[in-house]
Design a protein around this motif. Structure first.
Motif, PDB file in Angstrom:
ATOM      1  N   ASP A  10      33.181  43.119  23.866  1.00  0.00           N
ATOM      2  CA  ASP A  10      32.725  43.913  22.719  1.00  0.00           C
ATOM      3  C   ASP A  10      33.228  43.385  21.380  1.00  0.00           C
ATOM      4  O   ASP A  10      32.758  43.845  20.336  1.00  0.00           O
ATOM      5  CB  ASP A  10      33.155  45.373  22.876  1.00  0.00           C
ATOM      6  CG  ASP A  10      32.295  46.119  23.875  1.00  0.00           C
ATOM      7  OD1 ASP A  10      31.189  45.646  24.204  1.00  0.00           O
ATOM      8  OD2 ASP A  10      32.737  47.194  24.331  1.00  0.00           O
ATOM      9  N   PHE A  11      34.177  42.436  21.375  1.00  0.00           N
ATOM     10  CA  PHE A  11      34.637  41.858  20.103  1.00  0.00           C
ATOM     11  C   PHE A  11      33.486  41.064  19.495  1.00  0.00           C
ATOM     12  O   PHE A  11      32.779  40.324  20.203  1.00  0.00           O
ATOM     13  CB  PHE A  11      35.822  40.909  20.312  1.00  0.00           C
ATOM     14  CG  PHE A  11      37.105  41.525  20.811  1.00  0.00           C
ATOM     15  CD1 PHE A  11      37.291  42.893  20.882  1.00  0.00           C
ATOM     16  CD2 PHE A  11      38.139  40.708  21.209  1.00  0.00           C
ATOM     17  CE1 PHE A  11      38.479  43.436  21.332  1.00  0.00           C
ATOM     18  CE2 PHE A  11      39.338  41.231  21.655  1.00  0.00           C
ATOM     19  CZ  PHE A  11      39.511  42.600  21.724  1.00  0.00           C
ATOM     20  N   ASP A  12      33.291  41.183  18.193  1.00  0.00           N
ATOM     21  CA  ASP A  12      32.225  40.470  17.495  1.00  0.00           C
ATOM     22  C   ASP A  12      32.404  38.959  17.641  1.00  0.00           C
ATOM     23  O   ASP A  12      33.443  38.419  17.267  1.00  0.00           O
ATOM     24  CB  ASP A  12      32.222  40.864  16.016  1.00  0.00           C
ATOM     25  CG  ASP A  12      31.057  40.263  15.279  1.00  0.00           C
ATOM     26  OD1 ASP A  12      29.931  40.297  15.818  1.00  0.00           O
ATOM     27  OD2 ASP A  12      31.268  39.742  14.160  1.00  0.00           O
ATOM     28  N   GLY A  13      31.410  38.297  18.209  1.00  0.00           N
ATOM     29  CA  GLY A  13      31.464  36.849  18.353  1.00  0.00           C
ATOM     30  C   GLY A  13      32.223  36.368  19.572  1.00  0.00           C
ATOM     31  O   GLY A  13      32.448  35.169  19.735  1.00  0.00           O
ATOM     32  N   ALA A  14      32.603  37.287  20.464  1.00  0.00           N
ATOM     33  CA  ALA A  14      33.373  36.889  21.649  1.00  0.00           C
ATOM     34  C   ALA A  14      32.454  36.306  22.719  1.00  0.00           C
ATOM     35  O   ALA A  14      31.315  36.736  22.900  1.00  0.00           O
ATOM     36  CB  ALA A  14      34.122  38.078  22.218  1.00  0.00           C
ATOM     37  N   LEU A  15      32.984  35.324  23.421  1.00  0.00           N
ATOM     38  CA  LEU A  15      32.341  34.771  24.601  1.00  0.00           C
ATOM     39  C   LEU A  15      33.354  34.869  25.730  1.00  0.00           C
ATOM     40  O   LEU A  15      34.471  34.362  25.612  1.00  0.00           O
ATOM     41  CB  LEU A  15      31.930  33.315  24.381  1.00  0.00           C
ATOM     42  CG  LEU A  15      31.384  32.605  25.620  1.00  0.00           C
ATOM     43  CD1 LEU A  15      30.065  33.232  26.073  1.00  0.00           C
ATOM     44  CD2 LEU A  15      31.209  31.122  25.338  1.00  0.00           C
ATOM     45  N   VAL A  16      32.967  35.527  26.805  1.00  0.00           N
ATOM     46  CA  VAL A  16      33.807  35.634  27.994  1.00  0.00           C
ATOM     47  C   VAL A  16      33.140  34.795  29.075  1.00  0.00           C
ATOM     48  O   VAL A  16      31.990  35.040  29.441  1.00  0.00           O
ATOM     49  CB  VAL A  16      33.966  37.089  28.461  1.00  0.00           C
ATOM     50  CG1 VAL A  16      34.769  37.151  29.756  1.00  0.00           C
ATOM     51  CG2 VAL A  16      34.619  37.929  27.370  1.00  0.00           C
ATOM     52  N   VAL A  17      33.855  33.803  29.569  1.00  0.00           N
ATOM     53  CA  VAL A  17      33.344  32.925  30.615  1.00  0.00           C
ATOM     54  C   VAL A  17      34.089  33.258  31.901  1.00  0.00           C
ATOM     55  O   VAL A  17      35.322  33.211  31.941  1.00  0.00           O
ATOM     56  CB  VAL A  17      33.561  31.438  30.246  1.00  0.00           C
ATOM     57  CG1 VAL A  17      33.101  30.534  31.377  1.00  0.00           C
ATOM     58  CG2 VAL A  17      32.848  31.101  28.946  1.00  0.00           C
ATOM     59  N   VAL A  18      33.333  33.605  32.937  1.00  0.00           N
ATOM     60  CA  VAL A  18      33.903  33.889  34.256  1.00  0.00           C
ATOM     61  C   VAL A  18      33.235  32.915  35.236  1.00  0.00           C
ATOM     62  O   VAL A  18      32.134  33.167  35.720  1.00  0.00           O
ATOM     63  CB  VAL A  18      33.669  35.355  34.679  1.00  0.00           C
ATOM     64  CG1 VAL A  18      34.293  35.624  36.055  1.00  0.00           C
ATOM     65  CG2 VAL A  18      34.232  36.316  33.642  1.00  0.00           C
ATOM     66  N   PRO A  19      33.888  31.781  35.502  1.00  0.00           N
ATOM     67  CA  PRO A  19      33.276  30.770  36.361  1.00  0.00           C
ATOM     68  C   PRO A  19      33.071  31.254  37.798  1.00  0.00           C
ATOM     69  O   PRO A  19      33.815  32.107  38.300  1.00  0.00           O
ATOM     70  CB  PRO A  19      34.296  29.621  36.345  1.00  0.00           C
ATOM     71  CG  PRO A  19      35.153  29.865  35.154  1.00  0.00           C
ATOM     72  CD  PRO A  19      35.170  31.351  34.968  1.00  0.00           C
ATOM     73  N   GLY A  20      32.071  30.680  38.420  1.00  0.00           N
ATOM     74  CA  GLY A  20      31.783  30.989  39.811  1.00  0.00           C
ATOM     75  C   GLY A  20      31.017  29.846  40.444  1.00  0.00           C
ATOM     76  O   GLY A  20      30.741  28.836  39.793  1.00  0.00           O
ATOM     77  N   PRO A  21      30.635  30.011  41.693  1.00  0.00           N
ATOM     78  CA  PRO A  21      29.884  28.972  42.391  1.00  0.00           C
ATOM     79  C   PRO A  21      28.606  28.601  41.637  1.00  0.00           C
ATOM     80  O   PRO A  21      27.967  29.452  41.027  1.00  0.00           O
ATOM     81  CB  PRO A  21      29.544  29.616  43.736  1.00  0.00           C
ATOM     82  CG  PRO A  21      30.560  30.705  43.913  1.00  0.00           C
ATOM     83  CD  PRO A  21      30.890  31.186  42.523  1.00  0.00           C
ATOM     84  N   GLY A  22      28.284  27.329  41.672  1.00  0.00           N
ATOM     85  CA  GLY A  22      27.061  26.859  41.048  1.00  0.00           C
ATOM     86  C   GLY A  22      27.215  26.431  39.604  1.00  0.00           C
ATOM     87  O   GLY A  22      26.284  25.918  39.009  1.00  0.00           O
ATOM     88  N   GLY A  23      28.382  26.632  39.015  1.00  0.00           N
ATOM     89  CA  GLY A  23      28.606  26.213  37.635  1.00  0.00           C
ATOM     90  C   GLY A  23      29.321  24.877  37.569  1.00  0.00           C
ATOM     91  O   GLY A  23      29.503  24.193  38.574  1.00  0.00           O
TER      92      GLY A  23
END
Length: 144
Positions: A10-23
């Motif tokens: 919810d932070f303005d401009g935030a990107l949350v990356v949660v890696p998983g299979p296939g990435g």
């Protein structure tokens, strides 16, 4: 853990990356979370995350004992100057719900909390917000 991830999203401009299979991320990072200031929605190539959540021990980072089920750790870059103010007496690095220097990157200005709870969640969210704003300021300086 999901509450903290949702808050950062919810932070303005935030990107949350949660890696998983296939990435593109290595398997060891699957299930962890990495927090960036990235208003374009793309993972920055030359910027480290300002915060992370790790869900397991890494080969060079086992002091928090994260391999047992239900254990995880939030890590936040706060800067070296903030460490003395934030950290009080030393504790076991595996103790839950206590603000600690990061077991590997503490000297570089990182703090951590294993399984944030009633005592530390508010502080963790505040520190993540401050780290996000610091990342935003750094990005603005790079554009000039």
């Amino acid at each position: 853990m999901e509450q903290i991830i949702a808050t950062v999203r919810d932070f303005d401009g935030a990107l949350v990356v949660v890696p998983g299979p296939g990435g593109d991320s290595p398997e060891i990072a699957w299930g962890d979370a990495f927090f960036y200031y990235a208003p374009d929605g793309r993972t920055p190539r030359h910027t480290q995350p300002y915060g992370t959540i790790v869900t397991k021990d890494y080969p060079d980072d086992t002091a928090s004992d994260l391999d047992p089920p239900g254990r995880w750790r939030v890590n936040v870059q706060v800067g070296r100057a903030a460490l003395p103010e934030l950290l009080g007496q030393r504790h076991d690095p595996a103790e839950a719900d206590v603000l600690l220097p990061h077991p590997v990157y503490g000297a570089l200005g990182w703090i951590c909390v294993v399984n944030p709870g009633e005592r530390t969640t508010g502080t963790v969210v505040r520190l993540l917000r401050e780290a996000h704003e610091a990342a935003r300021a750094r990005a603005a300086r790079r554009r000039w």
